[in-house]
Design a protein around this motif. Structure first.
Motif, PDB file in Angstrom:
ATOM      1  N   LYS A 210     -33.285 -34.098  27.950  1.00  0.00           N
ATOM      2  CA  LYS A 210     -33.278 -34.019  26.458  1.00  0.00           C
ATOM      3  C   LYS A 210     -33.060 -32.778  25.913  1.00  0.00           C
ATOM      4  CE  LYS A 210     -36.057 -37.979  26.072  1.00  0.00           C
ATOM      5  NZ  LYS A 210     -37.336 -38.251  26.336  1.00  0.00           N
ATOM      6  N   ALA A 211     -33.541 -31.750  26.573  1.00  0.00           N
ATOM      7  CA  ALA A 211     -33.826 -30.362  26.101  1.00  0.00           C
ATOM      8  C   ALA A 211     -32.747 -29.414  26.601  1.00  0.00           C
ATOM      9  CB  ALA A 211     -35.051 -29.669  26.600  1.00  0.00           C
ATOM     10  N   ALA A 212     -32.016 -29.862  27.621  1.00  0.00           N
ATOM     11  CA  ALA A 212     -30.854 -28.961  28.068  1.00  0.00           C
ATOM     12  C   ALA A 212     -29.720 -29.239  27.683  1.00  0.00           C
ATOM     13  CB  ALA A 212     -30.950 -28.414  29.571  1.00  0.00           C
ATOM     14  N   ARG A 213     -28.733 -28.422  27.407  1.00  0.00           N
ATOM     15  CA  ARG A 213     -27.334 -28.829  26.935  1.00  0.00           C
ATOM     16  C   ARG A 213     -26.176 -29.073  28.018  1.00  0.00           C
ATOM     17  NH1 ARG A 213     -26.721 -30.178  21.868  1.00  0.00           N
ATOM     18  NH2 ARG A 213     -27.723 -31.758  22.761  1.00  0.00           N
ATOM     19  N   CYS A 214     -26.446 -28.349  29.027  1.00  0.00           N
ATOM     20  CA  CYS A 214     -25.639 -28.468  30.149  1.00  0.00           C
ATOM     21  C   CYS A 214     -26.307 -29.213  31.269  1.00  0.00           C
ATOM     22  CB  CYS A 214     -25.101 -27.254  30.920  1.00  0.00           C
ATOM     23  SG  CYS A 214     -23.955 -26.283  29.338  1.00  0.00           S
ATOM     24  N   PHE A 215     -25.620 -30.265  31.907  1.00  0.00           N
ATOM     25  CA  PHE A 215     -26.086 -31.063  33.137  1.00  0.00           C
ATOM     26  C   PHE A 215     -25.222 -30.688  34.267  1.00  0.00           C
ATOM     27  CE2 PHE A 215     -26.237 -35.090  34.842  1.00  0.00           C
ATOM     28  CZ  PHE A 215     -27.608 -35.230  35.225  1.00  0.00           C
ATOM     29  N   TYR A 216     -25.738 -29.991  35.291  1.00  0.00           N
ATOM     30  CA  TYR A 216     -24.845 -29.945  36.405  1.00  0.00           C
ATOM     31  C   TYR A 216     -25.510 -30.666  37.691  1.00  0.00           C
ATOM     32  CZ  TYR A 216     -23.284 -25.960  33.474  1.00  0.00           C
ATOM     33  OH  TYR A 216     -23.004 -24.910  32.975  1.00  0.00           O
ATOM     34  N   ALA A 217     -25.101 -31.718  37.725  1.00  0.00           N
ATOM     35  CA  ALA A 217     -25.799 -32.957  38.638  1.00  0.00           C
ATOM     36  C   ALA A 217     -25.227 -32.509  39.986  1.00  0.00           C
ATOM     37  CB  ALA A 217     -25.428 -34.264  38.354  1.00  0.00           C
ATOM     38  N   LEU A 218     -26.096 -32.423  41.165  1.00  0.00           N
ATOM     39  CA  LEU A 218     -25.610 -32.106  42.588  1.00  0.00           C
ATOM     40  C   LEU A 218     -25.556 -33.603  43.203  1.00  0.00           C
ATOM     41  CD1 LEU A 218     -27.528 -28.963  43.624  1.00  0.00           C
ATOM     42  CD2 LEU A 218     -25.070 -29.103  42.434  1.00  0.00           C
ATOM     43  N   SER A 219     -24.794 -33.765  43.966  1.00  0.00           N
ATOM     44  CA  SER A 219     -24.644 -35.127  44.399  1.00  0.00           C
ATOM     45  C   SER A 219     -24.837 -34.838  45.871  1.00  0.00           C
ATOM     46  CB  SER A 219     -23.006 -35.992  43.937  1.00  0.00           C
ATOM     47  OG  SER A 219     -22.397 -36.099  45.140  1.00  0.00           O
ATOM     48  N   GLN A 220     -25.457 -35.942  46.358  1.00  0.00           N
ATOM     49  CA  GLN A 220     -25.970 -35.771  47.974  1.00  0.00           C
ATOM     50  C   GLN A 220     -24.542 -36.156  48.511  1.00  0.00           C
ATOM     51  OE1 GLN A 220     -29.658 -35.846  49.184  1.00  0.00           O
ATOM     52  NE2 GLN A 220     -28.042 -35.055  50.862  1.00  0.00           N
ATOM     53  N   ALA A 221     -23.881 -37.086  47.945  1.00  0.00           N
ATOM     54  CA  ALA A 221     -22.754 -37.261  48.913  1.00  0.00           C
ATOM     55  C   ALA A 221     -21.893 -36.070  48.834  1.00  0.00           C
ATOM     56  CB  ALA A 221     -21.850 -38.444  48.122  1.00  0.00           C
ATOM     57  N   TYR A 237     -22.007 -32.531  32.727  1.00  0.00           N
ATOM     58  CA  TYR A 237     -21.350 -32.133  31.334  1.00  0.00           C
ATOM     59  C   TYR A 237     -21.921 -30.919  30.898  1.00  0.00           C
ATOM     60  CZ  TYR A 237     -25.729 -33.994  29.594  1.00  0.00           C
ATOM     61  OH  TYR A 237     -27.187 -34.136  29.335  1.00  0.00           O
ATOM     62  N   SER A 238     -21.144 -30.352  29.730  1.00  0.00           N
ATOM     63  CA  SER A 238     -21.508 -29.282  28.994  1.00  0.00           C
ATOM     64  C   SER A 238     -21.437 -29.647  27.633  1.00  0.00           C
ATOM     65  CB  SER A 238     -20.613 -28.016  29.341  1.00  0.00           C
ATOM     66  OG  SER A 238     -20.967 -27.086  28.349  1.00  0.00           O
ATOM     67  N   LYS A 239     -22.396 -29.944  27.063  1.00  0.00           N
ATOM     68  CA  LYS A 239     -22.071 -30.179  25.479  1.00  0.00           C
ATOM     69  C   LYS A 239     -21.756 -29.193  24.538  1.00  0.00           C
ATOM     70  CE  LYS A 239     -25.139 -34.028  25.119  1.00  0.00           C
ATOM     71  NZ  LYS A 239     -24.523 -35.219  24.992  1.00  0.00           N
ATOM     72  N   TYR A 240     -21.715 -28.084  25.250  1.00  0.00           N
ATOM     73  CA  TYR A 240     -20.891 -26.694  24.451  1.00  0.00           C
ATOM     74  C   TYR A 240     -19.404 -27.082  24.150  1.00  0.00           C
ATOM     75  CZ  TYR A 240     -25.487 -24.609  25.205  1.00  0.00           C
ATOM     76  OH  TYR A 240     -26.759 -24.311  25.092  1.00  0.00           O
ATOM     77  N   LEU A 241     -18.984 -27.893  25.026  1.00  0.00           N
ATOM     78  CA  LEU A 241     -17.322 -28.144  25.054  1.00  0.00           C
ATOM     79  C   LEU A 241     -17.201 -28.887  23.911  1.00  0.00           C
ATOM     80  CD1 LEU A 241     -15.304 -27.059  27.118  1.00  0.00           C
ATOM     81  CD2 LEU A 241     -15.872 -29.295  28.431  1.00  0.00           C
ATOM     82  N   GLU A 242     -18.103 -29.460  23.101  1.00  0.00           N
ATOM     83  CA  GLU A 242     -17.962 -30.182  22.073  1.00  0.00           C
ATOM     84  C   GLU A 242     -18.328 -29.328  20.830  1.00  0.00           C
ATOM     85  OE1 GLU A 242     -20.515 -33.433  22.250  1.00  0.00           O
ATOM     86  OE2 GLU A 242     -19.716 -34.295  24.206  1.00  0.00           O
ATOM     87  N   TYR A 243     -18.638 -28.411  20.767  1.00  0.00           N
ATOM     88  CA  TYR A 243     -18.963 -27.184  19.627  1.00  0.00           C
ATOM     89  C   TYR A 243     -17.669 -26.595  19.209  1.00  0.00           C
ATOM     90  CZ  TYR A 243     -24.058 -27.021  20.418  1.00  0.00           C
ATOM     91  OH  TYR A 243     -25.121 -27.278  20.859  1.00  0.00           O
ATOM     92  N   PRO A 244     -17.479 -26.955  17.867  1.00  0.00           N
ATOM     93  CA  PRO A 244     -16.356 -26.313  17.548  1.00  0.00           C
ATOM     94  C   PRO A 244     -15.901 -24.676  17.628  1.00  0.00           C
ATOM     95  CG  PRO A 244     -17.052 -27.501  15.730  1.00  0.00           C
ATOM     96  CD  PRO A 244     -17.922 -27.652  16.815  1.00  0.00           C
ATOM     97  N   GLU A 245     -16.992 -24.039  17.696  1.00  0.00           N
ATOM     98  CA  GLU A 245     -17.079 -22.723  17.580  1.00  0.00           C
ATOM     99  C   GLU A 245     -16.827 -22.267  18.969  1.00  0.00           C
ATOM    100  OE1 GLU A 245     -19.510 -24.417  16.388  1.00  0.00           O
ATOM    101  OE2 GLU A 245     -21.338 -23.500  16.194  1.00  0.00           O
ATOM    102  N   VAL A 246     -17.392 -23.072  19.855  1.00  0.00           N
ATOM    103  CA  VAL A 246     -17.039 -22.753  21.220  1.00  0.00           C
ATOM    104  C   VAL A 246     -15.661 -22.924  21.633  1.00  0.00           C
ATOM    105  CG1 VAL A 246     -17.630 -23.226  23.657  1.00  0.00           C
ATOM    106  CG2 VAL A 246     -19.383 -23.266  22.053  1.00  0.00           C
TER     107      VAL A 246
END
Ligand SMILES: Nc1ncnc2c1ncn2[C@@H]1O[C@H](COP(=O)(O)OP(=O)(O)OP(=O)(O)O)[C@@H](O)[C@H]1O
Ligand SMILES: [Mg+2]
Length: 387
Positions: A210-221, A237-246
């Protein structure tokens, strides 16, 4: 006291040299992100490579409740490393806050706050600070232990009731600010989370998500099949990719159609995974040839762009112009139609292309060798592409 004038939304790309982050799910200066992953999936290695290559003035590393030998490794390794930015030793701009698993719990709770406070101090000097914490799950466990001893009412999994609030107010301290002096400063925060049993529904991961804007999920597989860094390209995901300024910043500074290309690459990866699932269910000859084509194009994206050798001198860090070059190159190849007679021709052909691209990754950018491989690659592509 508020030591800055305002805290706008961050927009500048924070280069880390790790392709799967910078290209697909970019981090920004003053942004927040976290790396959840099961044991041994490569959280620590990923954070170390970020800390070595990131475009920051100061690196603060809070080793929170992790094994002592890993921390010792940092103390041994970092003084040896040369800093590509200044030509001096990397250690000169690195601060390590150390609280290993055998040290007191109360100190563990304090260690991440200490790191953040030091970060704020440097930010107020107008510096770009990168703050890393490994792992915030140990910090949450310390919070739990303290709150239980104080006989507070326990919340889910016996963590404090206000764990989500504690986590989000901590993450909120990161950010990009305009200082009173007219300068800007930033704290970029990336923490790791080690959810027990890889269960992403446990309270610490949920509150952090909920707090962080980027989520870098490491996968066991991915880690098991040695596809490092094991960041899952589809779940992350990176929510920053949705920011118009980014988006504006990236399109202006990397390439005019950069964000569009990145989304296209993500789509290719997703289509490839779908094709792979169909191939697994129906068998190699039970699906149309185009499924093999789709799958191998996504494999190419995966093996050339996403996978990166954290221990190779050249491959461990890829500057943005090179990332741009490689992504455009692979997208161009993926846009082509290839002619195949049967499905068993697809794999050897793509493996050949992938091997040439991997060679390119290991040599100096734009060197004669690099150009040689590039030529070889174009020749191989022309051989089979439909006219
Ligand atoms: N980018 C990489 N390149 C090559 N090998 C890697 C990479 N990332 C991880 N590994 C391998 O995986 C091993 C485990 O990685 P790491 O110690 O980072 O896991 P971790 O997620 O921090 O585990 P823990 O939860 O136990 O702390 C490493 O010792 C290394 O051999
Ligand atoms: Mg670790």
């Amino acid at each position: 006291i508020k030591s800055y004038v305002e805290k706008p939304r961050p927009y500048k790309l924070m280069e880390t040299g790790v392709r799967t982050l910078d290209t697909l799910n970019p981090m920004v200066e003053g942004g927040t992100g976290f790396i959840p992953g099961p044991f041994g999936a490569g959280k620590t290695v990923l954070q170390h490579s970020i800390s070595k290559n990131a475009d920051a003035d100061m690196i603060i590393f809070a080793a929170c409740g992790e094994r002592a030998n890993e921390v010792v490794e940092m103390f041994v390794e970092f003084p040896e490393l040369d800093d590509p930015r200044t030509g001096r030793k990397l250690m000169e701009r690195t601060i390590i806050i150390c609280n290993t698993s055998n040290m007191p719990v109360a100190a563990r709770e304090a260690s991440v706050y200490t790191a953040m406070t030091i970060g704020e101090y440097y930010r107020n000097m107008g510096l770009k600070v990168l703050l890393l914490a490994d792992s915030t799950s140990r910090w949450a466990q310390a919070l739990r232990e303290m709150s239980n001893r104080m006989e507070e009412l326990p919340g889910p999994d016996a963590f404090p009731m206000d764990l989500p609030a504690i986590v989000s107010s901590f993450y909120a301290r990161a950010g990009f600010v305009h200082l009173r002096s007219g300068e800007t400063g930033s704290i970029t925060f990336i923490g790791t989370v080690s959810p027990a049993g890889g269960n992403l529904k446990e309270p610490v991961t949920e509150s952090t998500k909920k707090a962080a804007r980027c989520f870098y999920a490491l996968s066991q597989a991915r880690a098991d099949s040695k596809r490092y860094p094991a960041v899952d390209p589809i779940d992350s995901y990176s929510k920053y990719l949705e920011y118009p300024e980014v988006i504006d910043y990236l399109n202006q500074n990397v390439h005019p159609t950069w964000v569009e290309d990145v989304l296209h690459a993500k789509d290719l990866l997703l289509r490839g995974r779908e094709a792979q699932e169909q191939i697994n269910i129906l068998g190699d000859d039970g699906v149309p040839l185009s499924y093999h084509d789709k799958y191998w194009k996504s494999e190419m994206m995966d093996r050339v762009i996403l996978q990166q050798d954290g221990f190779d001198a050249v491959d461990s860090s890829t500057p943005m112009p090179r990332q741009k070059f490689m992504l455009e190159l692979i997208l161009d190849i993926c846009a082509k139609d290839f002619v195949f007679e049967s499905y068993d021709e697809v794999m050897p052909y793509f493996v050949k292309l992938i091997n040439i691209c991997k060679q390119m990754n290991y040599v100096e950018f734009d060197s004669d060798k690099f150009k040689g491989y590039e030529e070889e690659l174009h020749k191989a592509v022309d051989e089979r592409s439909a006219k």
